[in-house]
Design an enzyme around this catalytic site. Structure first.
Site, mmCIF file in Angstrom:
data_model
loop_
_atom_site.group_PDB
_atom_site.id
_atom_site.type_symbol
_atom_site.label_atom_id
_atom_site.label_comp_id
_atom_site.label_asym_id
_atom_site.label_seq_id
_atom_site.Cartn_x
_atom_site.Cartn_y
_atom_site.Cartn_z
ATOM 1 N N ARG A 10 0.861 -1.182 0.000
ATOM 2 C CA ARG A 10 0.000 0.000 0.000
ATOM 3 C C ARG A 10 0.895 1.230 0.000
ATOM 4 O O ARG A 10 1.661 1.450 0.933
ATOM 5 C CB ARG A 10 -0.899 0.002 1.243
ATOM 6 C CG ARG A 10 -1.806 1.221 1.384
ATOM 7 C CD ARG A 10 -2.561 1.152 2.719
ATOM 8 N NE ARG A 10 -3.490 2.256 2.870
ATOM 9 C CZ ARG A 10 -3.188 3.458 3.339
ATOM 10 N NH1 ARG A 10 -1.930 3.719 3.696
ATOM 11 N NH2 ARG A 10 -4.110 4.394 3.456
ATOM 12 N N SER A 63 -12.494 -3.841 2.968
ATOM 13 C CA SER A 63 -12.625 -2.998 4.153
ATOM 14 C C SER A 63 -14.108 -2.827 4.483
ATOM 15 O O SER A 63 -14.889 -2.379 3.653
ATOM 16 C CB SER A 63 -12.009 -1.616 3.904
ATOM 17 O OG SER A 63 -10.608 -1.708 3.745
ATOM 18 N N LYS A 65 -2.855 6.195 8.990
ATOM 19 C CA LYS A 65 -4.127 6.436 8.308
ATOM 20 C C LYS A 65 -5.040 7.302 9.166
ATOM 21 O O LYS A 65 -5.072 7.163 10.387
ATOM 22 C CB LYS A 65 -4.818 5.099 7.993
ATOM 23 C CG LYS A 65 -3.996 4.177 7.102
ATOM 24 C CD LYS A 65 -4.663 2.820 6.920
ATOM 25 C CE LYS A 65 -5.893 2.896 6.056
ATOM 26 N NZ LYS A 65 -6.437 1.565 5.754
#
Length: 207
Positions: free
Chosen positions: A39, A108, A138
């Site tokens: 990611r 998610s 995040k």
């Protein structure tokens, strides 16, 4: 290639330094990572391609599944082991149709059991819940209730992963309540000893 959706699910940080990324990732893999997700939200296409190819080769040498976040084209072009999608990406059903039946597909689901059930029905291999705690990486609402793990264990058929500010200490009760995987970024990548940090997470699943 192992595809056991259980244990430490390591997610990469937004590092442009590929050599550093590979060095720390390998230390973590030696600590017992079960899955690795690439990611990098700010990388350009060329850097993503380079890093994904290098990380995949590293994962293959440790027989650890390699997952791409969001980028279906990249997942397919390098034949990664799977992909993880969020609420703003293509639907789980669309992604499953694109990648075929054999790749790992994560979704998610935040703090929403309805989303998790829909993802499971559409072909998700696992569902991810969170955030549970504030994250250094995040930004999101820290609103997911810990009870969702227990609820999913009773209702769902695919494994669950917990995300968001995970440390060994604060993820322990979630694992005890039935979480199959713990996703971590900074707790491993920014640790003084990444291999030991990974091993600490793994120990939650080996008692």
């Amino acid at each position: 290639m192992k595809s056991n959706l259980h244990g430490l699910y390591l997610v990469t940080p937004d590092w442009d330094d590929t050599r550093k990324l590979l060095e720390i990732t390998e230390l973590a893999l030696k600590g017992g990572v079960s899955l690795l997700q690439y990611r990098h939200k700010t990388a350009d296409a060329a850097l993503r391609q380079e890093q994904a190819e290098c990380l995949q080769a590293l994962c293959r040498s440790y027989e650890v599944p390699f997952i791409i976040n969001d980028h279906i084209d990249l997942c397919m072009s390098i034949n990664a082991d799977g992909i993880h999608v969020g609420g703003t990406d293509k639907s789980v059903a669309e992604v499953r149709a694109l990648i075929g039946p054999d790749k790992i597909l994560g979704s998610s689901c935040y703090g929403d059991l309805k989303l998790a059930h829909a993802a499971e029905a559409a072909g998700a291999s696992y569902v991810a819940f969170g955030g549970f705690y504030p994250s250094k990486v995040k930004k999101y609402p820290v609103t997911t209730e810990a009870t969702i793990v227990t609820d999913w264990k009773a209702q769902g058929k695919v494994p669950s992963c917990v995300i968001g500010g995970m440390t060994k200490e604060n993820s322990a009760p979630l694992v005890a309540n039935g979480a199959d995987m713990v996703a971590a970024i900074s707790s491993v990548y920014l640790a003084g000893d990444p291999q030991a940090a990974a091993r600490a997470f793994v120990s939650l699943f080996t008692k």
